[in-house]
Design a protein around this motif. Sequence first.
Motif, PDB file in Angstrom:
ATOM      1  N   ASP A  71       7.614  64.101  55.046  1.00 19.30           N
ATOM      2  CA  ASP A  71       6.306  63.590  54.635  1.00 19.30           C
ATOM      3  C   ASP A  71       5.922  64.349  53.373  1.00 19.30           C
ATOM      4  O   ASP A  71       5.995  65.581  53.335  1.00 19.30           O
ATOM      5  CB  ASP A  71       5.253  63.813  55.722  1.00 19.30           C
ATOM      6  CG  ASP A  71       5.443  62.905  56.917  1.00 19.30           C
ATOM      7  OD1 ASP A  71       5.879  61.751  56.722  1.00 19.30           O
ATOM      8  OD2 ASP A  71       5.162  63.337  58.054  1.00 19.30           O
ATOM      9  N   GLU A  72       5.519  63.605  52.342  1.00 18.41           N
ATOM     10  CA  GLU A  72       5.143  64.211  51.071  1.00 18.41           C
ATOM     11  C   GLU A  72       3.630  64.178  50.910  1.00 18.41           C
ATOM     12  O   GLU A  72       2.980  63.170  51.213  1.00 18.41           O
ATOM     13  CB  GLU A  72       5.814  63.454  49.924  1.00 18.41           C
ATOM     14  CG  GLU A  72       5.665  64.151  48.594  1.00 18.41           C
ATOM     15  CD  GLU A  72       6.462  63.463  47.507  1.00 18.41           C
ATOM     16  OE1 GLU A  72       5.852  62.682  46.747  1.00 18.41           O
ATOM     17  OE2 GLU A  72       7.686  63.685  47.422  1.00 18.41           O
ATOM     18  N   TYR A  73       3.092  65.284  50.417  1.00 19.80           N
ATOM     19  CA  TYR A  73       1.656  65.408  50.184  1.00 19.80           C
ATOM     20  C   TYR A  73       1.435  65.939  48.777  1.00 19.80           C
ATOM     21  O   TYR A  73       2.237  66.720  48.269  1.00 19.80           O
ATOM     22  CB  TYR A  73       1.018  66.371  51.194  1.00 19.80           C
ATOM     23  CG  TYR A  73       1.167  65.925  52.626  1.00 19.80           C
ATOM     24  CD1 TYR A  73       0.230  65.071  53.202  1.00 19.80           C
ATOM     25  CD2 TYR A  73       2.247  66.338  53.404  1.00 19.80           C
ATOM     26  CE1 TYR A  73       0.362  64.654  54.514  1.00 19.80           C
ATOM     27  CE2 TYR A  73       2.388  65.925  54.712  1.00 19.80           C
ATOM     28  CZ  TYR A  73       1.434  65.074  55.257  1.00 19.80           C
ATOM     29  OH  TYR A  73       1.570  64.651  56.554  1.00 19.80           O
ATOM     30  N   LEU A  74       0.336  65.534  48.173  1.00 22.77           N
ATOM     31  CA  LEU A  74      -0.058  66.045  46.867  1.00 22.77           C
ATOM     32  C   LEU A  74      -1.354  66.817  47.032  1.00 22.77           C
ATOM     33  O   LEU A  74      -2.349  66.276  47.518  1.00 22.77           O
ATOM     34  CB  LEU A  74      -0.244  64.905  45.857  1.00 22.77           C
ATOM     35  CG  LEU A  74      -0.615  65.340  44.438  1.00 22.77           C
ATOM     36  CD1 LEU A  74       0.521  66.163  43.805  1.00 22.77           C
ATOM     37  CD2 LEU A  74      -0.919  64.127  43.570  1.00 22.77           C
ATOM     38  N   LEU A  75      -1.311  68.091  46.638  1.00 27.94           N
ATOM     39  CA  LEU A  75      -2.484  68.960  46.697  1.00 27.94           C
ATOM     40  C   LEU A  75      -3.075  69.058  45.294  1.00 27.94           C
ATOM     41  O   LEU A  75      -2.339  69.076  44.310  1.00 27.94           O
ATOM     42  CB  LEU A  75      -2.099  70.357  47.183  1.00 27.94           C
ATOM     43  CG  LEU A  75      -1.279  70.443  48.467  1.00 27.94           C
ATOM     44  CD1 LEU A  75      -0.946  71.892  48.782  1.00 27.94           C
ATOM     45  CD2 LEU A  75      -2.001  69.778  49.613  1.00 27.94           C
TER      46      LEU A  75
END
Length: 120
Positions: free
Chosen positions: A47-51
Amino acid sequence: MAEELQAQQAVSAQAQQPVQIPEVAKPVSKFGQQKKIEIKRADGGMDEYLLQYPGIRKSMEIIDNSTMPNGQMARSIFADQLLEHVVVQPANLTLDDFDEREGINQLIDEADEFLGEFWQ
């Protein structure tokens, strides 16, 4: 008197020359800086997340809003605040979404560490 006149003329000549002001490097804004993170699922997928850094005021508000009267951090409030103000993709995640998703603890730890990088 002649010496006095020469001294005044020298000062006058210096005053007419433009003063050189050294350039000062403008600090780079931290606001809006981003970081992608990946969290591995149990099935082997990612799962990819952008902070995204929300700025110092919002960062401090996140801490303030998450701190209970006894000084302890309310982890659920902290997680809600991070998901709302720091995790920008996927958008509109809530803590309740993690009833069907994995990795909430790792995501919150990564987001917390990400904010901490800007407080130095």
